[in-house]
Write an enzyme that holds these catalytic residues in place. Structure first.
Site, PDB file in Angstrom:
ATOM      1  N   ARG A  46       1.307  -1.751   0.207  1.00 42.58           N
ATOM      2  CA  ARG A  46      -0.488  -0.241  -0.539  1.00 42.58           C
ATOM      3  C   ARG A  46       1.164   1.159  -0.006  1.00 42.58           C
ATOM      4  NH1 ARG A  46      -2.423  -2.840   3.618  1.00 42.58           N
ATOM      5  NH2 ARG A  46      -4.619  -4.294   2.397  1.00 42.58           N
ATOM      6  N   LYS A  80       3.491  10.941 -10.795  1.00 38.56           N
ATOM      7  CA  LYS A  80       2.626  10.657 -12.011  1.00 38.56           C
ATOM      8  C   LYS A  80       3.633   8.795 -12.861  1.00 38.56           C
ATOM      9  CE  LYS A  80      -0.293  13.858 -14.911  1.00 38.56           C
ATOM     10  NZ  LYS A  80      -0.389  13.966 -16.090  1.00 38.56           N
ATOM     11  N   GLU A  93       9.791  17.515 -24.868  1.00 39.84           N
ATOM     12  CA  GLU A  93       9.651  18.484 -23.403  1.00 39.84           C
ATOM     13  C   GLU A  93       9.885  19.662 -23.086  1.00 39.84           C
ATOM     14  OE1 GLU A  93       6.632  16.808 -22.565  1.00 39.84           O
ATOM     15  OE2 GLU A  93       7.163  14.545 -22.736  1.00 39.84           O
ATOM     16  N   LYS A 100       8.057  22.794 -14.532  1.00 40.54           N
ATOM     17  CA  LYS A 100       7.201  22.180 -13.756  1.00 40.54           C
ATOM     18  C   LYS A 100       7.377  22.112 -12.459  1.00 40.54           C
ATOM     19  CE  LYS A 100       5.723  16.705 -14.933  1.00 40.54           C
ATOM     20  NZ  LYS A 100       5.925  15.622 -15.100  1.00 40.54           N
ATOM     21  N   GLU A 138      -3.823  17.247 -10.744  1.00 40.98           N
ATOM     22  CA  GLU A 138      -4.031  17.631 -12.195  1.00 40.98           C
ATOM     23  C   GLU A 138      -5.636  17.893 -12.226  1.00 40.98           C
ATOM     24  OE1 GLU A 138      -2.193  15.699 -15.428  1.00 40.98           O
ATOM     25  OE2 GLU A 138      -4.287  15.657 -16.664  1.00 40.98           O
ATOM     26  N   ARG A 168      -2.239  21.239 -14.557  1.00 43.24           N
ATOM     27  CA  ARG A 168      -1.315  20.575 -14.454  1.00 43.24           C
ATOM     28  C   ARG A 168      -1.578  20.097 -15.754  1.00 43.24           C
ATOM     29  NH1 ARG A 168       1.457  15.788 -11.041  1.00 43.24           N
ATOM     30  NH2 ARG A 168       3.071  15.324 -12.450  1.00 43.24           N
ATOM     31  N   ASN A 210      -0.041  18.323 -20.438  1.00 49.62           N
ATOM     32  CA  ASN A 210      -0.587  17.160 -21.358  1.00 49.62           C
ATOM     33  C   ASN A 210      -0.499  18.280 -22.937  1.00 49.62           C
ATOM     34  OD1 ASN A 210      -0.420  15.294 -19.273  1.00 49.62           O
ATOM     35  ND2 ASN A 210      -2.942  16.163 -19.078  1.00 49.62           N
ATOM     36  N   HIS A 253       0.489  15.593 -25.674  1.00 53.46           N
ATOM     37  CA  HIS A 253       0.432  14.387 -25.598  1.00 53.46           C
ATOM     38  C   HIS A 253      -1.530  13.125 -26.124  1.00 53.46           C
ATOM     39  CE1 HIS A 253       3.230  15.756 -23.389  1.00 53.46           C
ATOM     40  NE2 HIS A 253       3.671  14.546 -22.343  1.00 53.46           N
ATOM     41  N   HIS A 305      -0.050  10.637 -28.240  1.00 53.32           N
ATOM     42  CA  HIS A 305      -0.422   9.409 -26.827  1.00 53.32           C
ATOM     43  C   HIS A 305      -1.150   8.392 -28.467  1.00 53.32           C
ATOM     44  CE1 HIS A 305      -0.633   9.956 -22.976  1.00 53.32           C
ATOM     45  NE2 HIS A 305       0.133  10.480 -23.535  1.00 53.32           N
ATOM     46  N   HIS A 318       8.381   8.532 -27.387  1.00 58.98           N
ATOM     47  CA  HIS A 318       7.277   9.266 -26.580  1.00 58.98           C
ATOM     48  C   HIS A 318       7.539  10.990 -27.284  1.00 58.98           C
ATOM     49  CE1 HIS A 318       3.952  11.221 -23.762  1.00 58.98           C
ATOM     50  NE2 HIS A 318       5.207  11.610 -23.394  1.00 58.98           N
TER      51      HIS A 318
HETATM   52  P1  NAD Z   1      13.037   5.830 -21.909  1.00 59.60           P
HETATM   53  O1  NAD Z   1      12.814   5.515 -20.323  1.00 59.60           O
HETATM   54  O2  NAD Z   1      12.474   4.230 -22.632  1.00 59.60           O
HETATM   55  O3  NAD Z   1      14.211   5.788 -22.245  1.00 59.60           O
HETATM   56  C1  NAD Z   1      14.654   5.315 -23.567  1.00 59.60           C
HETATM   57  C2  NAD Z   1      15.671   4.700 -24.107  1.00 59.60           C
HETATM   58  O4  NAD Z   1      16.946   5.240 -23.318  1.00 59.60           O
HETATM   59  C3  NAD Z   1      16.128   3.327 -23.753  1.00 59.60           C
HETATM   60  O5  NAD Z   1      16.599   2.355 -24.319  1.00 59.60           O
HETATM   61  C4  NAD Z   1      16.417   3.140 -21.908  1.00 59.60           C
HETATM   62  O6  NAD Z   1      17.044   1.903 -21.671  1.00 59.60           O
HETATM   63  C5  NAD Z   1      17.970   4.455 -22.857  1.00 59.60           C
HETATM   64  N1  NAD Z   1      18.623   5.183 -21.635  1.00 59.60           N
HETATM   65  C6  NAD Z   1      18.368   5.441 -20.423  1.00 59.60           C
HETATM   66  N2  NAD Z   1      19.159   6.231 -19.675  1.00 59.60           N
HETATM   67  C7  NAD Z   1      20.553   6.006 -20.442  1.00 59.60           C
HETATM   68  C8  NAD Z   1      21.530   6.684 -20.539  1.00 59.60           C
HETATM   69  N3  NAD Z   1      21.803   7.595 -20.332  1.00 59.60           N
HETATM   70  N4  NAD Z   1      22.260   5.872 -21.814  1.00 59.60           N
HETATM   71  C9  NAD Z   1      22.140   5.375 -22.671  1.00 59.60           C
HETATM   72  N5  NAD Z   1      20.875   5.062 -23.060  1.00 59.60           N
HETATM   73  C10 NAD Z   1      20.163   5.284 -21.822  1.00 59.60           C
HETATM   74  O7  NAD Z   1      11.931   6.259 -22.244  1.00 59.60           O
HETATM   75  P2  NAD Z   1      12.087   7.913 -21.988  1.00 59.60           P
HETATM   76  O8  NAD Z   1      11.883   9.165 -23.534  1.00 59.60           O
HETATM   77  O9  NAD Z   1      12.726   8.210 -21.286  1.00 59.60           O
HETATM   78  O10 NAD Z   1      10.598   8.365 -20.935  1.00 59.60           O
HETATM   79  C11 NAD Z   1       9.543   7.643 -21.639  1.00 59.60           C
HETATM   80  C12 NAD Z   1       8.766   7.027 -21.152  1.00 59.60           C
HETATM   81  O11 NAD Z   1       8.459   8.864 -19.757  1.00 59.60           O
HETATM   82  C13 NAD Z   1       6.926   6.726 -21.728  1.00 59.60           C
HETATM   83  O12 NAD Z   1       6.356   5.473 -21.126  1.00 59.60           O
HETATM   84  C14 NAD Z   1       6.220   8.074 -20.826  1.00 59.60           C
HETATM   85  O13 NAD Z   1       5.308   7.063 -21.037  1.00 59.60           O
HETATM   86  C15 NAD Z   1       6.685   8.047 -19.785  1.00 59.60           C
HETATM   87  N6  NAD Z   1       6.609   9.636 -19.153  1.00 59.60           N
HETATM   88  C16 NAD Z   1       6.280   9.846 -18.036  1.00 59.60           C
HETATM   89  C17 NAD Z   1       6.090  11.283 -17.923  1.00 59.60           C
HETATM   90  C18 NAD Z   1       4.970  11.283 -16.075  1.00 59.60           C
HETATM   91  O14 NAD Z   1       5.008  12.072 -15.913  1.00 59.60           O
HETATM   92  N7  NAD Z   1       5.014  10.032 -15.504  1.00 59.60           N
HETATM   93  C19 NAD Z   1       5.857  12.147 -18.384  1.00 59.60           C
HETATM   94  C20 NAD Z   1       6.459  12.218 -19.614  1.00 59.60           C
HETATM   95  C21 NAD Z   1       6.675  11.438 -19.765  1.00 59.60           C
HETATM   96  N1  GLY Z   2       3.733  14.885 -17.665  1.00 61.65           N
HETATM   97  C1  GLY Z   2       2.417  14.747 -17.396  1.00 61.65           C
HETATM   98  C2  GLY Z   2       2.371  15.878 -15.786  1.00 61.65           C
HETATM   99  O1  GLY Z   2       3.700  15.196 -15.329  1.00 61.65           O
HETATM  100  O2  GLY Z   2       1.066  16.209 -15.282  1.00 61.65           O
END
Ligand code: NAD
Ligand code: GLY
Length: 358
Positions: free
Chosen positions: A118, A140, A182, A224, A234, A238, A242, A245, A249, A262
Protein backbone atom coordinates in the site's frame (compact mmCIF):
# COMPACT_ATOMS: atom_id res chain seq x y z
CA UNK A 1 24.91 21.54 -8.02
CA UNK A 2 21.51 23.26 -8.18
CA UNK A 3 18.70 22.19 -5.91
CA UNK A 4 15.03 22.92 -6.55
CA UNK A 5 12.13 21.91 -4.33
CA UNK A 6 8.80 20.44 -5.29
CA UNK A 7 6.76 22.13 -2.63
CA UNK A 8 4.07 19.73 -1.39
CA UNK A 9 4.02 20.39 2.33
CA UNK A 10 5.32 17.44 4.32
CA UNK A 11 5.73 15.50 1.07
CA UNK A 12 8.05 18.17 -0.41
CA UNK A 13 11.20 16.82 -2.02
CA UNK A 14 14.39 18.08 -3.60
CA UNK A 15 15.50 17.88 -7.21
CA UNK A 16 19.29 17.94 -7.30
CA UNK A 17 20.81 18.78 -10.69
CA UNK A 18 24.50 18.65 -11.54
CA UNK A 19 27.51 16.66 -12.71
CA UNK A 20 28.97 13.68 -10.84
CA UNK A 21 26.03 13.47 -8.46
CA UNK A 22 26.07 9.67 -8.62
CA UNK A 23 29.34 9.92 -6.71
CA UNK A 24 27.79 11.67 -3.71
CA UNK A 25 26.15 8.98 -1.54
CA UNK A 26 24.39 11.27 0.94
CA UNK A 27 22.28 12.84 -1.81
CA UNK A 28 20.53 9.47 -2.14
CA UNK A 29 21.02 7.87 1.24
CA UNK A 30 19.38 10.81 3.04
CA UNK A 31 16.17 9.72 1.32
CA UNK A 32 16.35 5.98 1.89
CA UNK A 33 13.81 4.76 4.39
CA UNK A 34 14.71 1.54 6.26
CA UNK A 35 17.61 -0.79 5.38
CA UNK A 36 16.14 -2.64 2.42
CA UNK A 37 16.65 -1.05 -1.00
CA UNK A 38 15.47 -2.45 -4.32
CA UNK A 39 17.15 -0.85 -7.34
CA UNK A 40 15.11 -1.22 -10.51
CA UNK A 41 16.87 -0.61 -13.81
CA UNK A 42 16.84 -2.03 -17.31
CA UNK A 43 19.19 -4.13 -19.38
CA UNK A 44 20.66 -1.06 -21.15
CA UNK A 45 21.15 1.29 -18.22
CA UNK A 46 22.26 -1.26 -15.62
CA UNK A 47 25.57 -2.10 -17.34
CA UNK A 48 26.32 1.64 -17.53
CA UNK A 49 25.40 2.91 -14.07
CA UNK A 50 24.26 0.15 -11.72
CA UNK A 51 27.72 -0.37 -10.20
CA UNK A 52 27.95 3.33 -9.34
CA UNK A 53 24.56 3.21 -7.68
CA UNK A 54 25.41 0.07 -5.73
CA UNK A 55 28.51 1.86 -4.44
CA UNK A 56 26.31 4.73 -3.28
CA UNK A 57 24.20 2.26 -1.36
CA UNK A 58 27.07 0.50 0.36
CA UNK A 59 25.93 -0.64 3.82
CA UNK A 60 22.26 -1.12 2.90
CA UNK A 61 20.56 -4.43 2.23
CA UNK A 62 20.36 -4.01 -1.56
CA UNK A 63 18.68 -6.15 -4.23
CA UNK A 64 18.17 -5.40 -7.93
CA UNK A 65 15.59 -6.07 -10.59
CA UNK A 66 16.61 -5.63 -14.22
CA UNK A 67 13.65 -5.29 -16.56
CA UNK A 68 13.73 -5.54 -20.36
CA UNK A 69 14.31 -2.30 -22.23
CA UNK A 70 11.43 -0.64 -24.06
CA UNK A 71 8.08 1.08 -23.84
CA UNK A 72 6.45 -2.23 -24.84
CA UNK A 73 7.56 -3.63 -21.46
CA UNK A 74 5.85 -0.90 -19.44
CA UNK A 75 3.17 -3.41 -18.54
CA UNK A 76 1.44 -5.12 -15.64
CA UNK A 77 3.49 -8.25 -16.41
CA UNK A 78 6.77 -6.39 -15.88
CA UNK A 79 5.37 -4.71 -12.80
CA UNK A 80 4.63 -8.15 -11.42
CA UNK A 81 8.28 -9.16 -11.78
CA UNK A 82 9.16 -6.30 -9.41
CA UNK A 83 6.54 -7.49 -6.90
CA UNK A 84 7.88 -11.05 -7.25
CA UNK A 85 11.39 -9.86 -6.38
CA UNK A 86 10.20 -7.75 -3.46
CA UNK A 87 8.21 -10.62 -2.00
CA UNK A 88 10.86 -13.26 -2.65
CA UNK A 89 13.40 -11.08 -0.81
CA UNK A 90 10.84 -10.45 1.94
CA UNK A 91 11.02 -6.69 1.62
CA UNK A 92 8.95 -4.96 4.28
CA UNK A 93 6.94 -1.75 4.39
CA UNK A 94 9.94 0.37 5.29
CA UNK A 95 11.87 -0.54 2.16
CA UNK A 96 12.82 1.95 -0.55
CA UNK A 97 12.72 1.47 -4.32
CA UNK A 98 15.27 3.24 -6.49
CA UNK A 99 14.46 3.88 -10.16
CA UNK A 100 17.61 4.01 -12.28
CA UNK A 101 16.78 4.74 -15.91
CA UNK A 102 14.52 6.66 -18.24
CA UNK A 103 10.83 7.37 -17.98
CA UNK A 104 9.79 3.75 -18.45
CA UNK A 105 11.83 2.54 -15.49
CA UNK A 106 10.79 5.61 -13.47
CA UNK A 107 7.06 5.22 -14.15
CA UNK A 108 6.95 1.49 -13.47
CA UNK A 109 9.16 1.65 -10.37
CA UNK A 110 7.12 4.53 -8.98
CA UNK A 111 3.95 2.52 -9.55
CA UNK A 112 5.48 -0.52 -7.86
CA UNK A 113 6.33 1.74 -4.90
CA UNK A 114 2.79 3.13 -4.86
CA UNK A 115 1.28 -0.36 -4.70
CA UNK A 116 3.71 -2.48 -2.71
CA UNK A 117 2.30 -2.97 0.78
CA UNK A 118 0.00 0.00 0.00
CA UNK A 119 2.88 2.38 -0.60
CA UNK A 120 6.61 2.51 0.11
CA UNK A 121 9.28 5.13 -0.45
CA UNK A 122 11.10 5.61 -3.75
CA UNK A 123 13.84 7.70 -5.27
CA UNK A 124 14.25 8.74 -8.89
CA UNK A 125 17.65 8.59 -10.61
CA UNK A 126 16.63 9.65 -14.15
CA UNK A 127 19.13 8.96 -16.93
CA UNK A 128 17.41 10.27 -20.08
CA UNK A 129 16.84 13.93 -20.85
CA UNK A 130 13.10 13.27 -21.01
CA UNK A 131 13.09 11.70 -17.57
CA UNK A 132 15.29 14.47 -16.17
CA UNK A 133 13.04 17.29 -17.37
CA UNK A 134 9.67 15.66 -16.99
CA UNK A 135 8.81 12.12 -15.94
CA UNK A 136 10.91 11.88 -12.76
CA UNK A 137 9.26 14.98 -11.29
CA UNK A 138 5.66 15.15 -10.15
CA UNK A 139 4.70 11.69 -9.01
CA UNK A 140 2.76 10.37 -12.00
CA UNK A 141 3.47 6.66 -12.09
CA UNK A 142 1.96 3.80 -14.04
CA UNK A 143 1.98 1.30 -16.85
CA UNK A 144 0.36 0.99 -20.27
CA UNK A 145 -2.62 -1.12 -21.29
CA UNK A 146 -3.13 -2.48 -24.78
CA UNK A 147 -6.09 -0.11 -25.10
CA UNK A 148 -4.38 3.04 -23.89
CA UNK A 149 -1.13 4.52 -22.69
CA UNK A 150 -0.53 5.11 -18.96
CA UNK A 151 -4.10 3.98 -18.29
CA UNK A 152 -3.19 2.14 -15.10
CA UNK A 153 -1.34 4.11 -12.47
CA UNK A 154 -1.23 6.23 -9.36
CA UNK A 155 0.06 9.51 -8.05
CA UNK A 156 3.00 8.71 -5.79
CA UNK A 157 5.71 11.27 -5.15
CA UNK A 158 9.39 10.30 -4.89
CA UNK A 159 11.44 11.28 -1.86
CA UNK A 160 14.12 12.80 -4.05
CA UNK A 161 15.05 13.29 -7.70
CA UNK A 162 18.77 13.10 -8.39
CA UNK A 163 19.72 14.30 -11.86
CA UNK A 164 23.32 13.47 -12.71
CA UNK A 165 23.67 15.23 -16.05
CA UNK A 166 26.79 13.17 -16.87
CA UNK A 167 24.49 10.22 -17.60
CA UNK A 168 23.42 12.05 -20.77
CA UNK A 169 26.89 11.38 -22.23
CA UNK A 170 25.82 7.84 -23.12
CA UNK A 171 22.38 8.76 -24.46
CA UNK A 172 22.00 8.57 -28.24
CA UNK A 173 21.00 11.57 -30.34
CA UNK A 174 17.49 10.32 -31.06
CA UNK A 175 16.74 9.97 -27.34
CA UNK A 176 18.26 13.39 -26.63
CA UNK A 177 15.97 14.91 -29.26
CA UNK A 178 12.96 13.17 -27.68
CA UNK A 179 13.79 14.88 -24.39
CA UNK A 180 14.10 18.22 -26.16
CA UNK A 181 10.45 17.89 -27.19
CA UNK A 182 9.40 18.14 -23.53
CA UNK A 183 11.83 21.03 -22.98
CA UNK A 184 10.22 22.91 -25.89
CA UNK A 185 6.83 22.10 -24.35
CA UNK A 186 7.66 24.18 -21.26
CA UNK A 187 8.44 27.20 -23.42
CA UNK A 188 5.19 26.74 -25.31
CA UNK A 189 2.88 26.39 -22.34
CA UNK A 190 4.47 28.79 -19.90
CA UNK A 191 7.46 30.84 -20.94
CA UNK A 192 7.88 32.70 -24.23
CA UNK A 193 11.32 33.95 -23.09
CA UNK A 194 12.48 30.37 -22.62
CA UNK A 195 11.13 29.50 -26.08
CA UNK A 196 13.22 32.37 -27.52
CA UNK A 197 16.26 31.08 -25.60
CA UNK A 198 15.70 27.63 -27.08
CA UNK A 199 15.55 29.11 -30.58
CA UNK A 200 18.92 30.76 -29.93
CA UNK A 201 20.56 27.78 -28.22
CA UNK A 202 19.13 24.72 -29.97
CA UNK A 203 22.42 24.05 -31.76
CA UNK A 204 24.27 24.18 -28.43
CA UNK A 205 21.82 21.71 -26.92
CA UNK A 206 22.16 19.38 -29.90
CA UNK A 207 25.94 19.56 -29.49
CA UNK A 208 25.47 18.70 -25.80
CA UNK A 209 27.01 21.87 -24.46
CA UNK A 210 27.02 21.10 -20.71
CA UNK A 211 26.07 24.58 -19.57
CA UNK A 212 23.23 24.92 -22.05
CA UNK A 213 21.89 21.48 -21.12
CA UNK A 214 22.12 22.21 -17.40
CA UNK A 215 20.23 25.48 -17.89
CA UNK A 216 17.52 23.78 -19.98
CA UNK A 217 17.09 20.99 -17.41
CA UNK A 218 16.96 23.34 -14.46
CA UNK A 219 14.53 25.71 -16.14
CA UNK A 220 12.28 22.86 -17.23
CA UNK A 221 12.28 21.30 -13.75
CA UNK A 222 11.55 24.68 -12.20
CA UNK A 223 8.44 25.11 -14.36
CA UNK A 224 7.32 21.55 -13.75
CA UNK A 225 7.88 21.84 -9.99
CA UNK A 226 5.80 25.03 -9.85
CA UNK A 227 2.94 23.48 -11.77
CA UNK A 228 2.96 20.26 -9.72
CA UNK A 229 3.06 22.23 -6.45
CA UNK A 230 0.03 24.24 -7.57
CA UNK A 231 -1.98 21.29 -8.90
CA UNK A 232 -0.59 17.92 -7.86
CA UNK A 233 -3.61 15.86 -8.93
CA UNK A 234 -4.26 17.59 -12.24
CA UNK A 235 -7.55 19.23 -11.49
CA UNK A 236 -6.44 22.39 -13.27
CA UNK A 237 -3.23 23.80 -14.67
CA UNK A 238 -1.22 20.55 -14.54
CA UNK A 239 -3.20 19.46 -17.58
CA UNK A 240 -1.25 22.06 -19.57
CA UNK A 241 1.72 19.70 -19.32
CA UNK A 242 -0.22 17.46 -21.67
CA UNK A 243 0.25 19.78 -24.65
CA UNK A 244 0.49 17.56 -27.72
CA UNK A 245 -0.05 14.43 -25.65
CA UNK A 246 -3.56 13.55 -26.79
CA UNK A 247 -2.42 13.54 -30.42
CA UNK A 248 0.90 12.01 -29.34
CA UNK A 249 -0.61 9.16 -27.36
CA UNK A 250 -2.77 8.32 -30.39
CA UNK A 251 0.43 8.07 -32.45
CA UNK A 252 2.16 5.90 -29.83
CA UNK A 253 -0.81 3.57 -29.50
CA UNK A 254 -1.58 3.58 -33.23
CA UNK A 255 1.96 2.65 -34.27
CA UNK A 256 2.53 0.20 -31.40
CA UNK A 257 4.35 1.20 -28.24
CA UNK A 258 8.05 1.73 -28.79
CA UNK A 259 7.92 2.44 -32.54
CA UNK A 260 7.72 6.20 -32.11
CA UNK A 261 9.47 7.54 -29.03
CA UNK A 262 7.21 9.34 -26.57
CA UNK A 263 9.02 12.65 -27.16
CA UNK A 264 8.74 12.26 -30.93
CA UNK A 265 5.01 11.63 -30.70
CA UNK A 266 4.62 14.64 -28.39
CA UNK A 267 6.57 16.82 -30.84
CA UNK A 268 4.26 16.00 -33.74
CA UNK A 269 1.27 16.28 -31.40
CA UNK A 270 2.34 19.75 -30.25
CA UNK A 271 2.50 20.93 -33.84
CA UNK A 272 -0.96 19.47 -34.51
CA UNK A 273 -2.23 21.33 -31.42
CA UNK A 274 -0.58 24.51 -32.71
CA UNK A 275 -2.17 24.02 -36.13
CA UNK A 276 -5.61 23.56 -34.54
CA UNK A 277 -5.05 26.65 -32.39
CA UNK A 278 -4.19 28.68 -35.49
CA UNK A 279 -7.30 27.41 -37.30
CA UNK A 280 -9.34 28.95 -34.48
CA UNK A 281 -7.52 32.24 -34.96
CA UNK A 282 -5.89 31.99 -31.49
CA UNK A 283 -2.29 31.37 -32.49
CA UNK A 284 -0.59 33.35 -35.28
CA UNK A 285 0.32 31.29 -38.35
CA UNK A 286 3.85 32.68 -38.10
CA UNK A 287 4.13 31.13 -34.63
CA UNK A 288 3.10 27.72 -35.97
CA UNK A 289 6.01 28.08 -38.38
CA UNK A 290 8.37 29.02 -35.53
CA UNK A 291 7.30 25.93 -33.58
CA UNK A 292 7.75 23.65 -36.62
CA UNK A 293 11.20 25.13 -37.25
CA UNK A 294 12.35 24.67 -33.66
CA UNK A 295 11.08 21.09 -33.51
CA UNK A 296 12.86 20.28 -36.76
CA UNK A 297 16.02 21.97 -35.53
CA UNK A 298 15.83 19.69 -32.49
CA UNK A 299 15.72 16.71 -34.85
CA UNK A 300 12.09 15.86 -34.13
CA UNK A 301 9.36 14.64 -36.51
CA UNK A 302 6.59 17.09 -37.36
CA UNK A 303 4.37 14.87 -39.51
CA UNK A 304 2.29 11.94 -38.16
CA UNK A 305 3.11 8.42 -39.36
CA UNK A 306 1.97 7.81 -42.93
CA UNK A 307 -0.06 4.76 -41.98
CA UNK A 308 -2.36 6.74 -39.64
CA UNK A 309 -5.44 8.48 -40.99
CA UNK A 310 -7.82 11.00 -39.43
CA UNK A 311 -10.38 8.32 -38.42
CA UNK A 312 -7.77 6.34 -36.53
CA UNK A 313 -6.67 9.49 -34.71
CA UNK A 314 -10.24 10.24 -33.63
CA UNK A 315 -10.76 6.65 -32.43
CA UNK A 316 -7.54 6.60 -30.42
CA UNK A 317 -7.90 10.11 -29.01
CA UNK A 318 -11.27 9.13 -27.57
CA UNK A 319 -9.68 6.76 -25.03
CA UNK A 320 -7.14 9.29 -23.84
CA UNK A 321 -7.41 10.34 -20.17
CA UNK A 322 -8.21 13.90 -21.16
CA UNK A 323 -11.68 12.82 -22.29
CA UNK A 324 -13.91 14.18 -19.56
CA UNK A 325 -17.66 13.63 -19.44
CA UNK A 326 -17.50 12.16 -22.94
CA UNK A 327 -16.20 15.45 -24.38
CA UNK A 328 -12.70 15.66 -25.77
CA UNK A 329 -10.58 18.32 -24.09
CA UNK A 330 -7.36 19.46 -25.66
CA UNK A 331 -4.45 21.65 -24.66
CA UNK A 332 -4.26 24.45 -27.21
CA UNK A 333 -2.18 27.60 -27.56
CA UNK A 334 -3.26 31.23 -27.34
CA UNK A 335 0.28 32.30 -28.09
CA UNK A 336 3.78 30.94 -27.57
CA UNK A 337 4.08 30.82 -23.77
CA UNK A 338 0.32 30.77 -23.10
CA UNK A 339 -1.81 27.62 -23.28
CA UNK A 340 -5.32 26.62 -22.27
CA UNK A 341 -7.20 23.37 -21.72
CA UNK A 342 -10.47 23.47 -23.56
CA UNK A 343 -13.32 21.37 -24.88
CA UNK A 344 -14.50 24.45 -26.68
CA UNK A 345 -12.99 23.85 -30.08
CA UNK A 346 -14.75 23.23 -33.37
CA UNK A 347 -14.96 19.57 -34.40
CA UNK A 348 -14.82 20.75 -38.02
CA UNK A 349 -11.45 22.42 -37.42
CA UNK A 350 -10.11 19.35 -35.59
CA UNK A 351 -11.10 17.31 -38.62
CA UNK A 352 -9.25 19.83 -40.84
CA UNK A 353 -6.12 19.55 -38.69
CA UNK A 354 -6.24 15.76 -38.83
CA UNK A 355 -6.99 15.69 -42.58
CA UNK A 356 -4.16 18.06 -43.37
CA UNK A 357 -1.64 16.38 -41.06
CA UNK A 358 -2.53 12.72 -41.45
P1 NAD B 1 12.90 5.18 -21.90
O1 NAD B 1 12.77 5.03 -20.47
O2 NAD B 1 12.41 4.09 -22.77
O3 NAD B 1 14.43 5.47 -22.23
C1 NAD B 1 14.81 5.65 -23.57
C2 NAD B 1 15.97 4.72 -23.98
O4 NAD B 1 17.18 5.24 -23.45
C3 NAD B 1 15.85 3.31 -23.45
O5 NAD B 1 16.33 2.43 -24.42
C4 NAD B 1 16.78 3.32 -22.25
O6 NAD B 1 17.26 2.06 -21.92
C5 NAD B 1 17.88 4.22 -22.74
N1 NAD B 1 18.65 4.92 -21.74
C6 NAD B 1 18.21 5.48 -20.60
N2 NAD B 1 19.18 6.18 -20.02
C7 NAD B 1 20.27 6.04 -20.79
C8 NAD B 1 21.59 6.54 -20.73
N3 NAD B 1 21.96 7.39 -19.78
N4 NAD B 1 22.47 6.18 -21.68
C9 NAD B 1 22.09 5.36 -22.70
N5 NAD B 1 20.84 4.90 -22.84
C10 NAD B 1 19.95 5.22 -21.90
O7 NAD B 1 12.17 6.49 -22.42
P2 NAD B 1 12.09 7.99 -21.85
O8 NAD B 1 12.00 8.85 -23.05
O9 NAD B 1 13.09 8.25 -20.84
O10 NAD B 1 10.68 8.00 -21.10
C11 NAD B 1 9.48 7.76 -21.81
C12 NAD B 1 8.45 7.27 -20.84
O11 NAD B 1 8.22 8.27 -19.86
C13 NAD B 1 7.13 6.97 -21.48
O12 NAD B 1 6.64 5.75 -20.98
C14 NAD B 1 6.23 8.11 -21.01
O13 NAD B 1 4.88 7.74 -20.93
C15 NAD B 1 6.81 8.41 -19.69
N6 NAD B 1 6.55 9.77 -19.20
C16 NAD B 1 6.07 9.91 -17.95
C17 NAD B 1 5.84 11.16 -17.44
C18 NAD B 1 5.39 11.30 -16.02
O14 NAD B 1 5.03 12.41 -15.63
N7 NAD B 1 5.42 10.25 -15.25
C19 NAD B 1 6.11 12.29 -18.21
C20 NAD B 1 6.61 12.12 -19.48
C21 NAD B 1 6.83 10.84 -19.99
N1 GLY C 1 3.90 14.78 -17.94
C1 GLY C 1 2.65 15.27 -17.49
C2 GLY C 1 2.55 15.46 -16.02
O1 GLY C 1 3.46 15.17 -15.30
O2 GLY C 1 1.55 15.92 -15.56
Amino acid sequence: MKTLTVDLGIRSYPIHIGQQLLQQPELVTDHIRGRQVMVVSNETVAPLYLDKVLELLDGFDVATVIIPDGEQYKTLDTLNTIFDALLEKRFNRTCTLVALGGGVVGDITGFAAACYQRGVAFVQLPTTLLAQVDSSVGGKTGVNHALGKNMIGAFHQPGCVLIDTDTLDTLDDRQLAAGLAEVIKYGLIRDAGFFNWLEEHMDWLKERDKEALAYAIEHSCRIKAEIVAADERESGQRALLNLGHTFGHAIETGTGYGTWLHGEAVATGMLMAADLSARHGWLATADVERIATLLQQAGLPIHPPEEMDADQFIRLMAVDKKVIDSGLRLVLLKSIGDALVTGDFEARLLQETLDSAA
